[in-house]
Enzyme design. Structure first.
Site, PDB file in Angstrom:
ATOM      1  N   ASP A  31       0.625  -1.280   0.031  1.00  0.00           N
ATOM      2  CA  ASP A  31      -0.021   0.106   0.267  1.00  0.00           C
ATOM      3  C   ASP A  31       0.935   1.374  -0.156  1.00  0.00           C
ATOM      4  O   ASP A  31       1.986   1.199   0.218  1.00  0.00           O
ATOM      5  CB  ASP A  31      -0.841  -0.010   1.134  1.00  0.00           C
ATOM      6  CG  ASP A  31      -2.051   0.686   1.031  1.00  0.00           C
ATOM      7  OD1 ASP A  31      -3.426   0.250   0.984  1.00  0.00           O
ATOM      8  OD2 ASP A  31      -2.289   1.965   0.920  1.00  0.00           O
ATOM      9  N   ASP A  48       3.852   2.350  -4.549  1.00  0.00           N
ATOM     10  CA  ASP A  48       2.769   2.447  -5.580  1.00  0.00           C
ATOM     11  C   ASP A  48       2.939   1.189  -6.568  1.00  0.00           C
ATOM     12  O   ASP A  48       4.045   1.081  -7.226  1.00  0.00           O
ATOM     13  CB  ASP A  48       3.194   3.870  -6.306  1.00  0.00           C
ATOM     14  CG  ASP A  48       1.945   4.192  -6.967  1.00  0.00           C
ATOM     15  OD1 ASP A  48       1.168   3.287  -7.736  1.00  0.00           O
ATOM     16  OD2 ASP A  48       1.707   5.369  -7.358  1.00  0.00           O
ATOM     17  N   GLY A  70      -6.457   0.869  -5.771  1.00  0.00           N
ATOM     18  CA  GLY A  70      -6.921   1.968  -6.588  1.00  0.00           C
ATOM     19  C   GLY A  70      -7.968   2.656  -6.140  1.00  0.00           C
ATOM     20  O   GLY A  70      -8.496   2.450  -4.959  1.00  0.00           O
ATOM     21  N   SER A 108     -15.759  -4.087 -10.275  1.00  0.00           N
ATOM     22  CA  SER A 108     -16.974  -3.354  -9.794  1.00  0.00           C
ATOM     23  C   SER A 108     -18.282  -3.649 -10.335  1.00  0.00           C
ATOM     24  O   SER A 108     -18.321  -3.765 -11.623  1.00  0.00           O
ATOM     25  CB  SER A 108     -16.536  -1.949  -9.434  1.00  0.00           C
ATOM     26  OG  SER A 108     -17.693  -1.394  -9.067  1.00  0.00           O
ATOM     27  N   ASN A 109     -19.236  -3.549  -9.811  1.00  0.00           N
ATOM     28  CA  ASN A 109     -20.624  -3.536 -10.367  1.00  0.00           C
ATOM     29  C   ASN A 109     -20.893  -2.199 -11.253  1.00  0.00           C
ATOM     30  O   ASN A 109     -21.606  -2.376 -12.175  1.00  0.00           O
ATOM     31  CB  ASN A 109     -21.846  -3.322  -9.354  1.00  0.00           C
ATOM     32  CG  ASN A 109     -21.772  -2.058  -8.593  1.00  0.00           C
ATOM     33  OD1 ASN A 109     -22.299  -1.233  -9.136  1.00  0.00           O
ATOM     34  ND2 ASN A 109     -20.767  -1.992  -7.523  1.00  0.00           N
ATOM     35  N   HIS A 110     -19.982  -1.084 -11.221  1.00  0.00           N
ATOM     36  CA  HIS A 110     -19.846  -0.124 -12.150  1.00  0.00           C
ATOM     37  C   HIS A 110     -19.428  -0.421 -13.380  1.00  0.00           C
ATOM     38  O   HIS A 110     -19.615   0.465 -14.476  1.00  0.00           O
ATOM     39  CB  HIS A 110     -19.352   1.051 -11.342  1.00  0.00           C
ATOM     40  CG  HIS A 110     -20.115   1.498 -10.223  1.00  0.00           C
ATOM     41  ND1 HIS A 110     -21.284   2.013 -10.000  1.00  0.00           N
ATOM     42  CD2 HIS A 110     -19.521   1.379  -8.658  1.00  0.00           C
ATOM     43  CE1 HIS A 110     -21.488   2.242  -8.763  1.00  0.00           C
ATOM     44  NE2 HIS A 110     -20.575   1.739  -8.050  1.00  0.00           N
ATOM     45  N   TYR A 133     -15.011   5.538 -13.758  1.00  0.00           N
ATOM     46  CA  TYR A 133     -14.389   4.570 -12.767  1.00  0.00           C
ATOM     47  C   TYR A 133     -14.983   3.158 -13.305  1.00  0.00           C
ATOM     48  O   TYR A 133     -14.192   2.370 -13.480  1.00  0.00           O
ATOM     49  CB  TYR A 133     -15.232   4.923 -11.475  1.00  0.00           C
ATOM     50  CG  TYR A 133     -15.040   3.644 -10.595  1.00  0.00           C
ATOM     51  CD1 TYR A 133     -13.684   3.426  -9.896  1.00  0.00           C
ATOM     52  CD2 TYR A 133     -16.125   3.117 -10.054  1.00  0.00           C
ATOM     53  CE1 TYR A 133     -13.857   2.248  -8.998  1.00  0.00           C
ATOM     54  CE2 TYR A 133     -16.174   2.054  -9.003  1.00  0.00           C
ATOM     55  CZ  TYR A 133     -14.861   1.570  -8.839  1.00  0.00           C
ATOM     56  OH  TYR A 133     -14.602   0.812  -7.746  1.00  0.00           O
ATOM     57  N   LYS A 137     -12.723  -0.014 -14.713  1.00  0.00           N
ATOM     58  CA  LYS A 137     -12.814  -1.396 -14.425  1.00  0.00           C
ATOM     59  C   LYS A 137     -13.370  -2.582 -15.677  1.00  0.00           C
ATOM     60  O   LYS A 137     -12.861  -3.490 -15.909  1.00  0.00           O
ATOM     61  CB  LYS A 137     -14.040  -1.470 -13.448  1.00  0.00           C
ATOM     62  CG  LYS A 137     -13.820  -1.012 -12.185  1.00  0.00           C
ATOM     63  CD  LYS A 137     -12.403  -1.535 -11.508  1.00  0.00           C
ATOM     64  CE  LYS A 137     -12.432  -0.957 -10.042  1.00  0.00           C
ATOM     65  NZ  LYS A 137     -11.329  -1.429  -9.391  1.00  0.00           N
ATOM     66  N   ARG A 171     -30.846   0.144  -1.767  1.00  0.00           N
ATOM     67  CA  ARG A 171     -30.425  -0.638  -2.637  1.00  0.00           C
ATOM     68  C   ARG A 171     -29.080  -1.603  -2.170  1.00  0.00           C
ATOM     69  O   ARG A 171     -29.175  -2.652  -2.526  1.00  0.00           O
ATOM     70  CB  ARG A 171     -29.576   0.671  -3.404  1.00  0.00           C
ATOM     71  CG  ARG A 171     -28.654   0.084  -4.337  1.00  0.00           C
ATOM     72  CD  ARG A 171     -27.856   0.929  -5.408  1.00  0.00           C
ATOM     73  NE  ARG A 171     -26.881   0.394  -6.226  1.00  0.00           N
ATOM     74  CZ  ARG A 171     -25.549   0.317  -5.863  1.00  0.00           C
ATOM     75  NH1 ARG A 171     -24.993   0.668  -4.845  1.00  0.00           N
ATOM     76  NH2 ARG A 171     -24.798  -0.499  -6.785  1.00  0.00           N
TER      77      ARG A 171
HETATM   78  N1  LIG Z   1     -15.702  -0.958  -1.139  1.00  0.00           N
HETATM   79  C1  LIG Z   1     -16.467  -1.272  -2.220  1.00  0.00           C
HETATM   80  O1  LIG Z   1     -18.055  -1.324  -2.018  1.00  0.00           O
HETATM   81  C2  LIG Z   1     -16.114  -1.532  -3.612  1.00  0.00           C
HETATM   82  C3  LIG Z   1     -16.908  -2.067  -4.603  1.00  0.00           C
HETATM   83  C4  LIG Z   1     -16.454  -2.363  -5.637  1.00  0.00           C
HETATM   84  C5  LIG Z   1     -15.330  -2.291  -6.223  1.00  0.00           C
HETATM   85  N2  LIG Z   1     -14.335  -2.075  -5.033  1.00  0.00           N
HETATM   86  C6  LIG Z   1     -12.895  -1.859  -5.675  1.00  0.00           C
HETATM   87  O2  LIG Z   1     -12.337  -2.699  -4.483  1.00  0.00           O
HETATM   88  C7  LIG Z   1     -10.980  -2.114  -4.386  1.00  0.00           C
HETATM   89  C8  LIG Z   1     -10.697  -1.786  -2.918  1.00  0.00           C
HETATM   90  O3  LIG Z   1     -11.605  -1.027  -2.606  1.00  0.00           O
HETATM   91  P1  LIG Z   1     -11.681  -0.510  -0.950  1.00  0.00           P
HETATM   92  O4  LIG Z   1     -13.088  -0.188  -0.808  1.00  0.00           O
HETATM   93  O5  LIG Z   1     -11.034  -1.253  -0.035  1.00  0.00           O
HETATM   94  O6  LIG Z   1     -10.977   1.156  -1.217  1.00  0.00           O
HETATM   95  P2  LIG Z   1     -10.061   1.999  -0.138  1.00  0.00           P
HETATM   96  O7  LIG Z   1      -9.953   3.107  -0.789  1.00  0.00           O
HETATM   97  O8  LIG Z   1     -10.539   1.564   1.005  1.00  0.00           O
HETATM   98  O9  LIG Z   1      -8.652   1.174  -0.436  1.00  0.00           O
HETATM   99  C9  LIG Z   1      -7.930   1.287  -1.457  1.00  0.00           C
HETATM  100  C10 LIG Z   1      -6.348   1.289  -0.953  1.00  0.00           C
HETATM  101  O10 LIG Z   1      -5.523   1.360  -1.975  1.00  0.00           O
HETATM  102  C11 LIG Z   1      -4.263   1.812  -1.743  1.00  0.00           C
HETATM  103  N3  LIG Z   1      -3.694   2.492  -3.088  1.00  0.00           N
HETATM  104  C12 LIG Z   1      -4.503   3.173  -4.053  1.00  0.00           C
HETATM  105  N4  LIG Z   1      -3.769   3.370  -5.076  1.00  0.00           N
HETATM  106  C13 LIG Z   1      -2.498   2.751  -4.738  1.00  0.00           C
HETATM  107  C14 LIG Z   1      -1.611   2.534  -5.665  1.00  0.00           C
HETATM  108  N5  LIG Z   1      -1.164   2.831  -7.086  1.00  0.00           N
HETATM  109  N6  LIG Z   1      -0.541   1.514  -5.118  1.00  0.00           N
HETATM  110  C15 LIG Z   1      -0.528   1.158  -3.874  1.00  0.00           C
HETATM  111  N7  LIG Z   1      -1.718   1.426  -3.232  1.00  0.00           N
HETATM  112  C16 LIG Z   1      -2.710   2.018  -3.602  1.00  0.00           C
HETATM  113  C17 LIG Z   1      -4.882   2.918  -0.974  1.00  0.00           C
HETATM  114  O11 LIG Z   1      -3.758   3.821  -0.087  1.00  0.00           O
HETATM  115  C18 LIG Z   1      -5.990   2.398  -0.086  1.00  0.00           C
HETATM  116  O12 LIG Z   1      -5.637   1.902   0.967  1.00  0.00           O
HETATM  117  C19 LIG Z   1     -10.814  -0.891  -5.189  1.00  0.00           C
HETATM  118  O13 LIG Z   1     -10.201  -1.380  -6.469  1.00  0.00           O
HETATM  119  C20 LIG Z   1     -12.217  -0.441  -5.504  1.00  0.00           C
HETATM  120  O14 LIG Z   1     -12.206  -0.030  -6.797  1.00  0.00           O
HETATM  121  C21 LIG Z   1     -14.622  -1.559  -3.937  1.00  0.00           C
END
Ligand SMILES: NC(=O)c1ccc[n+]([C@@H]2O[C@H](COP(=O)([O-])OP(=O)(O)OC[C@H]3O[C@@H](n4cnc5c(N)ncnc54)[C@H](O)[C@@H]3O)[C@@H](O)[C@H]2O)c1
Length: 261
Positions: A31, A48, A70, A108-110, A133, A137, A171
């Site tokens: 992270d 990163d 992400g 993602s659902n999106h 977004y 995906k 939802r």
């Molecule tokens: N939370 C949801 O309901 C949901 C739904 C659909 C998809 N997602 C996907 O699941 C994944 C995780 O979601 P989340 O809710 O845990 O998000 P979050 O924002 O809580 O966590 C994302 C983490 O990724 C890290 N990060 C971002 N870019 C980075 C990079 N380039 N290199 C290293 N670390 C990086 C951030 O520091 C953060 O800790 C995402 O890809 C998101 O699009 C989440």
């Protein structure tokens, strides 16, 4: 299994840190943030995953990659592509270089958010993003498919609904993914012997769910939780009808319309 979790400090990453070790997995977290999340204390990479040397070092010695890193919010198109597609490409290239053959990807659902509700949502519907977004995906899923066809890799794209400790809106009574089911889903995605390229719907076994759970069950993801247990505590709101009209809920509204650049 030794597993690299990218975005390990995030909400889903922290849930995996709590749940995957108990299923026998040894975790390495990656992270941007320096403080290791629980479950990753012994193996934590700060950096990163866009950075080639970071990605290269992070995949060494692992059996599988769970790519969560992400930005989960809407952004400009270039930023979304970088955050979701370029990071995925960077990790896939590092995996090839080090013989890592499995990736579970947080889609993602999106990616299909503009699909109207009304009939069961299969994973065979056409890509129909609701935002940049979601577009990113879709592109990340396409990239996984390309690498599976070209190389000896298995990839599972998990179209996550709403990950949360508990559902908070009407939802979400359909779209909720519980933390325990997220752990089950990832465990199945990295353990299945030969997923090829598989897309699964990432939700719990919600009574009001209308997304096909068959693809997940085909790789061993059998969700156990149900949002319905929270139904009586959720207030109805005027926006519920709009949010239930499409897979992507609020992301289909004009609030999310903006210039690409
Ligand atoms: N939370 C949801 O309901 C949901 C739904 C659909 C998809 N997602 C996907 O699941 C994944 C995780 O979601 P989340 O809710 O845990 O998000 P979050 O924002 O809580 O966590 C994302 C983490 O990724 C890290 N990060 C971002 N870019 C980075 C990079 N380039 N290199 C290293 N670390 C990086 C951030 O520091 C953060 O800790 C995402 O890809 C998101 O699009 C989440």
């Amino acid at each position: 299994m030794k597993v690299l979790v990218t975005g390990a400090a995030g909400s889903i990453g922290r849930a995996l840190g709590r749940g995957l070790p108990g299923l026998g997995h040894e975790l390495r977290g990656l992270d941007l943030v320096s403080e290791p999340a629980a479950g990753y204390e012994h193996d934590w990479v700060v950096g990163d995953c866009l950075d080639p040397s970071t990605a290269d070092a992070a995949v060494q010695g692992v059996d599988a990659v769970v790519h969560l890193a992400g930005n989960p919010d809407e952004d400009s198109l270039p930023a979304a592509l970088e955050s979701h597609v370029h990071t995925t490409a960077r990790l896939l290239e590092a995996m090839l270089a080090h013989g890592v053959g499995r990736i579970a990807y947080a889609s993602s659902n999106h990616a299909v958010g503009r699909t109207p509700s009304g009939s069961e949502l299969t994973t065979a519907v056409r890509p129909r993003p609701d935002t940049f977004y979601g577009t990113a995906k879709v592109a990340a899923e396409a990239l996984l498919s390309l690498y599976v066809d070209r190389f000896d890799l298995g990839a599972v794209a998990m179209r996550i609904g709403t990950f949360a400790d508990a559902p908070e809106t009407v939802r979400q009574l359909s779209t909720w993914l519980s933390p325990d089911d997220a752990v089950r889903m990832v465990d199945a995605a990295i353990n299945h012997p030969a997923p090829g390229y598989t897309v699964v719907n990432g939700i719990s076994a919600n009574t009001r769910g209308w997304w096909d759970l068959t693809p997940g069950r085909s790789i061993g993801f059998d969700p156990q939780d149900d949002a319905e247990g929270y139904a009586t505590s959720i207030q109805t709101r005027p926006e519920d009808d709009v949010e239930n009209a499409f897979v992507g809920g609020p992301h289909v509204t004009s609030d999310f319309v903006r210039s690409a650049f």
